[in-house]
Design a protein around this motif. Structure first.
Motif, PDB file in Angstrom:
ATOM      1  N   ASP A 143      33.105 -62.425  10.728  1.00  0.00           N
ATOM      2  CA  ASP A 143      31.833 -63.027  11.218  1.00  0.00           C
ATOM      3  C   ASP A 143      31.278 -63.336   9.986  1.00  0.00           C
ATOM      4  OD1 ASP A 143      29.728 -63.955  12.498  1.00  0.00           O
ATOM      5  OD2 ASP A 143      29.229 -62.181  13.170  1.00  0.00           O
ATOM      6  N   SER A 145      28.880 -65.772  10.561  1.00  0.00           N
ATOM      7  CA  SER A 145      27.717 -66.619  10.917  1.00  0.00           C
ATOM      8  C   SER A 145      26.298 -66.294  10.205  1.00  0.00           C
ATOM      9  CB  SER A 145      27.480 -66.255  12.376  1.00  0.00           C
ATOM     10  OG  SER A 145      27.250 -64.875  12.478  1.00  0.00           O
ATOM     11  N   THR A 146      26.215 -65.049   9.510  1.00  0.00           N
ATOM     12  CA  THR A 146      25.031 -64.620   8.855  1.00  0.00           C
ATOM     13  C   THR A 146      24.958 -65.292   7.427  1.00  0.00           C
ATOM     14  OG1 THR A 146      25.730 -62.328   8.547  1.00  0.00           O
ATOM     15  CG2 THR A 146      24.443 -62.957  10.659  1.00  0.00           C
ATOM     16  N   LYS A 150      26.512 -73.109   2.511  1.00  0.00           N
ATOM     17  CA  LYS A 150      27.769 -73.817   2.910  1.00  0.00           C
ATOM     18  C   LYS A 150      29.051 -73.521   2.168  1.00  0.00           C
ATOM     19  CE  LYS A 150      24.925 -77.878   4.598  1.00  0.00           C
ATOM     20  NZ  LYS A 150      24.708 -79.254   4.354  1.00  0.00           N
ATOM     21  N   TYR A 156      27.707 -68.857  -1.031  1.00  0.00           N
ATOM     22  CA  TYR A 156      28.497 -68.638   0.134  1.00  0.00           C
ATOM     23  C   TYR A 156      29.693 -68.322  -0.063  1.00  0.00           C
ATOM     24  CZ  TYR A 156      30.333 -69.908   4.674  1.00  0.00           C
ATOM     25  OH  TYR A 156      30.993 -69.851   5.921  1.00  0.00           O
TER      26      TYR A 156
END
Length: 204
Positions: A143, A145-146, A150, A156
């Motif tokens: 996951d 998502s947090t 990008k 990232y």
């Protein structure tokens, strides 16, 4: 594995200007401390390269020459980066890229060791359809998502690589088992080869 026994480790990602060899346009580090990823301690900076960013490189990371026009040059941040990275373990996906770029930019840099999550993934996830970062994130179901930012930006990519490393660590019982697989040959931190048995080396 007891992750709290890990040494302090920095997950590193760099982006280049498309030159050969590349000049840095962005660098980010994400600490793993006490066995925990520390996104609140991410350090990332743009870098103004001596040569313009190529169109191809911009197509990958979407950084333009205008984006880095007011960024510091490498000479302006090199001492600070080396102070962060000296004497600690680093990790990266396909770590030979980060290691070669950083050693060229920091000739006296001495990391404690280098972990390659690509090597770990190939060893631990034999059923993965691919070993690029995107394929592995999908395969492991991580996951993200947090995660701020990008894909193909340094902060990232370093953050999701840190999360991937935590997932891959589940396949190894100890830190020593992990580094036996994770450290590329001839890079800092590679376990020493066992000493040859004396009796096997004698003729009599």
């Amino acid at each position: 594995m007891n992750l709290s026994t890990w040494p302090r480790l920095l997950v590193v990602d760099v982006e280049g200007n498309g030159a050969n060899p590349p000049d840095l346009v962005e660098i980010a580090v994400v600490p793993i401390d006490g066995g925990l990823v520390r996104p609140e301690q991410i350090r990332a900076t743009l870098v103004r390269p001596p040569q313009p960013i190529t169109r191809f490189a911009t197509g990958v990371h979407h950084l333009t020459n205008q984006d880095v026009a007011n960024a510091p040059t490498w000479d302006g941040i090199a001492a600070s980066v080396q102070a962060d990275l000296d004497g600690v373990w680093i990790a990266a996906h396909n770590a030979s890229v980060e290691y070669s770029v950083l050693t060229r930019h920091l000739p006296t840099w001495q990391p404690a060791g280098v972990i390659d999550t690509l090597r770990l993934a190939r060893a631990a996830l034999s059923d993965a359809p691919g070993y690029g970062l995107d394929a592995l994130l999908l395969h492991t179901g991580l996951d993200v998502s947090t995660v701020q930012g990008k894909r193909h930006r340094a902060a990232y990519d370093a953050h999701v690589t840190a999360l991937l490393l935590m997932t891959l660590a589940d396949h190894y019982a100890t830190w020593d088992d992990l580094i036996q697989v994770a450290v590329p040959p001839k890079m800092p931190g590679a376990p020493a080869a066992p000493a040859p048995d004396h009796e096997e080396q004698t003729l009599w």
